[in-house]
Design a protein around this motif. Structure first.
Motif, PDB file in Angstrom:
ATOM      1  N   ARG A 625       0.830  -1.213   0.000  1.00  0.00           N
ATOM      2  CA  ARG A 625       0.000   0.000   0.000  1.00  0.00           C
ATOM      3  C   ARG A 625       0.855   1.250   0.000  1.00  0.00           C
ATOM      4  O   ARG A 625       0.575   2.220  -0.711  1.00  0.00           O
ATOM      5  CB  ARG A 625      -0.921  -0.007   1.224  1.00  0.00           C
ATOM      6  CG  ARG A 625      -2.093  -0.975   1.123  1.00  0.00           C
ATOM      7  CD  ARG A 625      -3.158  -0.661   2.166  1.00  0.00           C
ATOM      8  NE  ARG A 625      -2.621  -0.763   3.519  1.00  0.00           N
ATOM      9  CZ  ARG A 625      -2.678  -1.882   4.248  1.00  0.00           C
ATOM     10  NH1 ARG A 625      -3.239  -2.968   3.757  1.00  0.00           N
ATOM     11  NH2 ARG A 625      -2.198  -1.890   5.470  1.00  0.00           N
ATOM     12  N   ASN A 626       1.932   1.226   0.793  1.00  0.00           N
ATOM     13  CA  ASN A 626       2.829   2.382   0.841  1.00  0.00           C
ATOM     14  C   ASN A 626       3.489   2.624  -0.509  1.00  0.00           C
ATOM     15  O   ASN A 626       3.677   3.770  -0.928  1.00  0.00           O
ATOM     16  CB  ASN A 626       3.902   2.169   1.909  1.00  0.00           C
ATOM     17  CG  ASN A 626       3.331   2.214   3.315  1.00  0.00           C
ATOM     18  OD1 ASN A 626       2.237   2.753   3.525  1.00  0.00           O
ATOM     19  ND2 ASN A 626       4.058   1.666   4.280  1.00  0.00           N
ATOM     20  N   HIS A 629       0.881   4.139  -2.801  1.00  0.00           N
ATOM     21  CA  HIS A 629       0.653   5.527  -2.404  1.00  0.00           C
ATOM     22  C   HIS A 629       1.825   6.413  -2.820  1.00  0.00           C
ATOM     23  O   HIS A 629       1.635   7.532  -3.318  1.00  0.00           O
ATOM     24  CB  HIS A 629       0.453   5.594  -0.892  1.00  0.00           C
ATOM     25  CG  HIS A 629       0.258   6.996  -0.377  1.00  0.00           C
ATOM     26  ND1 HIS A 629      -0.902   7.725  -0.623  1.00  0.00           N
ATOM     27  CD2 HIS A 629       1.090   7.804   0.348  1.00  0.00           C
ATOM     28  CE1 HIS A 629      -0.781   8.921  -0.061  1.00  0.00           C
ATOM     29  NE2 HIS A 629       0.416   8.985   0.541  1.00  0.00           N
ATOM     30  N   THR A 633       1.736   9.463  -5.349  1.00  0.00           N
ATOM     31  CA  THR A 633       2.227  10.774  -4.905  1.00  0.00           C
ATOM     32  C   THR A 633       3.289  11.294  -5.844  1.00  0.00           C
ATOM     33  O   THR A 633       3.270  12.455  -6.258  1.00  0.00           O
ATOM     34  CB  THR A 633       2.800  10.672  -3.476  1.00  0.00           C
ATOM     35  OG1 THR A 633       1.788  10.147  -2.613  1.00  0.00           O
ATOM     36  CG2 THR A 633       3.249  12.035  -2.970  1.00  0.00           C
TER      37      THR A 633
END
Length: 663
Positions: A625-626, A629, A633
């Motif tokens: 997930r990081n 993300h 970003t």
């Protein structure tokens, strides 16, 4: 040329690996020989076996720190010399203590004309006085120091000498080889080292056939065979051979340079994505302090301690470390006493047990590790895949190992030990059960172990306890007659040695061997993926695992040996008094204790794996997930930058158009 020097180092390191593996496996092959020669129980053998790891741990920190700063090939040479000296010290007691003696009622060939009655008709008082006088006479020249202490000290020295071989040898390869070639070179060295245990067990098999005092006594006077529980093979001979081989392995390292130039361009080392995901800010200590830099211990400690704290604070790694320690305890204890288990449970000779270990089990382990590496490469396993693969193979091997409990042999039929004289089954040994009506006229010593096989197929502890009053022949061909306890009409005779009683074992033994090979292969399949899982967590973590593995090698043989000792039915007695080596075990209790302890430890490790997999799965999902993300970003930031750039270009164009219009 430098290429020749590199080749010379690889050959020398492979030979050193072979030598240390040979002497290590030979030590395990001589366990029962050392027990009988020095009259010591199994737990003391465990102390001797674990002393190798003690020696290793004593100097591993110093070698790790000073090794990279000094002449590594010469340090390896010194280590090989120390290993050789330690191996020679282990063999030393054979040359400084009296010849091996065992109690027997069998007349030797030299005394074939003298056939005294095995049944001593004497009063208990006179017999005990004679025993005390004989014991005092034979102990006058004995040293108070137990000779097994020399074996212990020699093994500690072996452990000290072995310490620099692996870390300094691998780091030396890593310095001069390219990243692609380094893995190939290390793989070749490790493959050669697998051959060492094969030859070690085969050497143990050969020496176990040879009588301990070969060349010092007339073999015609020896009245026991290799199948006898009192037989001691030429254990010292193998240590002399192993010591010479280890000493020869040290020679090439004295002529190698301190360092070698890199054979090709090396790319700078970087953390993998998986390492970044699991061990945050973990410094790679592998090349942080090159050999030519002078870095203080304090500076290294500043990086070492935070890295260690980070590793031990990471739940996945901490659980994996605990699981590894528990499984290593199970593995080391099982391997240490497996030849003895084959001897005692399936009534095989020490020579045959060692031969089977070297020819069948060790190659199966080597093939499993190699196949595991190939499967990991072909399946392209990530960190989670490697963990699942290692767990799955270990679990399958565990399930298959449960079938060992069904592969049992009955206890040997020994009157007064495993059954009473009237053939009522019992396994609760009591020295008072040895004396009964049929041998009440004989004043027999309960400490003796001189088994004879009666015509009724039952083994008796000695000819005296069989009630034999006369004998004919000499040596291994002696026949005892008028044996009142044998109880077969018209045939009251007994012959030397235990009765075979191997029918049930002979039928079961091939199945045991087949299952042993299959389980060894399957469990070894997960060895390489499990190690790669550790490497992907952190390069430093593998060193911590090695230290923990060394630590696990100390207690496991001791408590395994202590538990095995509880299953002994008849202990031997030392010449000067005290309990000696075990002569006969309760087969059922031995199987339950040995297999039960091995599988109980592995059960505990599997239970601990459950929270480890849960945490690993959660962290992988979180990192995924990081990553998504972060990608989004970064993508948004880049889009914003492009828009600003387009806007700036557009403004610049409009400004230029206005200027041209005014002009």
């Amino acid at each position: 040329t430098w290429n020749n020097v590199r080749s010379m180092f690889l050959v020398a390191l492979s030979f050193a690996y072979f030598a240390k593996a040979l002497s290590g496996s030979y030590m395990k092959s001589t366990i029962t020989q050392l027990e009988r020669r020095f009259d010591i129980p199994s737990y003391l053998i465990g102390v001797i076996d674990g002393s190798f790891e003690i020696g290793n741990l004593l100097v591993i920190a110093f070698v790790s720190y000073f090794g990279a700063k000094l002449h590594r090939p010469k340090i390896i040479a010194v280590g090989c010399v120390l290993m050789s000296i330690g191996t020679f010290i282990i063999a030393l007691p054979h040359f400084i203590i009296r010849r091996y003696e065992y109690k027997t009622s069998v007349p030797s060939v030299d005394n074939s004309t003298l056939n005294p009655s095995p049944c001593y008709v004497s009063s208990p008082t006179n017999l005990s006085q004679k025993e005390v006088q004989a014991k005092g006479k034979c102990c006058e020249g004995d040293s108070n120091l137990s000779m097994w202490i020399y074996v212990l000290l020699g093994n500690i020295l072996r452990g000290i000498g072995e310490t620099p071989v692996q870390p300094l040898g691998i780091s030396y390869i890593d310095d001069f080889a390219t990243e692609e070639n380094a893995a190939l070179y290390v793989g070749c060295v490790q493959t050669i080292s697998v051959v060492g245990p094969v030859f070690g067990y085969l050497l143990g098999s050969l020496c176990a056939k040879i009588y301990v005092d070969i060349g010092f006594v007339k073999m015609e006077t020896i009245t026991i065979t290799p199948a006898d529980a009192r037989w001691v093979g030429a254990w010292w001979l193998g240590y002399l051979i192993a010591g010479v081989i280890t000493l020869l392995s040290a020679i090439p390292f004295w002529f190698l340079p301190r360092s070698l130039p890199v054979s090709g361009p090396q790319s700078p080392e970087k953390c993998t994505a998986e390492q970044k995901s699991f061990i945050k800010d973990s410094p790679l200590l592998k090349h942080k302090y090159p050999a030519d830099e002078h870095t203080s211990f304090i500076e290294m400690a500043k990086d070492f301690i935070p890295t260690l704290r980070t590793l031990l604070g990471h739940p996945v790694y901490l659980i994996y470390l605990c699981v590894t320690i528990i499984q290593l305890n199970s593995l080391i204890g099982m391997v240490t006493y497996k030849p003895k288990y084959i001897e005692q449970h399936f009534r095989q000779s020490a020579s045959k047990a060692n031969f089977l270990m070297g020819v069948i089990n060790i190659p199966a382990v080597a093939l499993g590790m190699f196949s595991g590496g190939l499967l990991m490469k072909r399946l392209k396993l990530n960190i989670m895949g490697a963990a699942k693969f290692a767990f799955g193979t270990s679990l399958i091997g565990y399930i298959l190992s449960l079938f060992f409990f069904a592969m049992s042999c009955e206890n040997a039929k020994i009157a007064g030990v495993t059954l009473s004289y009237n053939s009522t089954d019992t396994v609760s040994y009591d020295k008072h059960l040895l004396s009964t009506t049929c041998n009440s006229n004989c004043m027999c010593s309960v400490s003796d172990w001189d088994p004879v096989c009666g015509a009724n197929g039952i083994t008796y502890v000695s000819p005296c306890f069989a009630g034999c009053t006369s004998s004919a022949g000499s040596g291994k061909n002696t026949v005892f007659s008028n044996c009142s306890c044998v109880g077969v009409a018209g045939n009251l005779t007994a012959t030397t040695g235990q009765c075979p009683h191997k029918d049930d074992c002979d039928r079961m033994f091939p199945y045991f061997l087949a299952l042993s090979v299959i389980t060894s292969f399957i469990i070894s399949l997960g060895g390489t993926p499990g190690y790669m899982f550790l490497i992907r967590l952190s390069s430093f973590s593998s060193n911590c695992k090695n230290v923990c593995g060394r630590t696990a090698g100390i207690p496991a043989p001791i408590y395994f040996g202590a538990i095995i000792d509880t299953t002994c039915l008849k202990w031997g007695q030392k010449r000067c008094g005290g309990i000696g080596a075990c002569r006969i075990y309760n087969t059922t209790a031995y199987r339950i204790a040995y297999l039960g302890l091995t599988l109980s430890l592995r059960t505990l490790s599997f239970i601990m794996c459950i929270p480890g997999f849960v945490l690993l799965s959660r962290q992988l999902k979180e990192e995924e997930r990081n990553a998504i993300h972060e990608a989004l970003t970064n993508g948004g930031t880049e889009l914003e930058a492009l828009r600003k750039e387009e806007f700036a270009i557009s403004n610049s164009t409009d400004s230029n158009t206005d200027r041209e219009t005014r002009l």
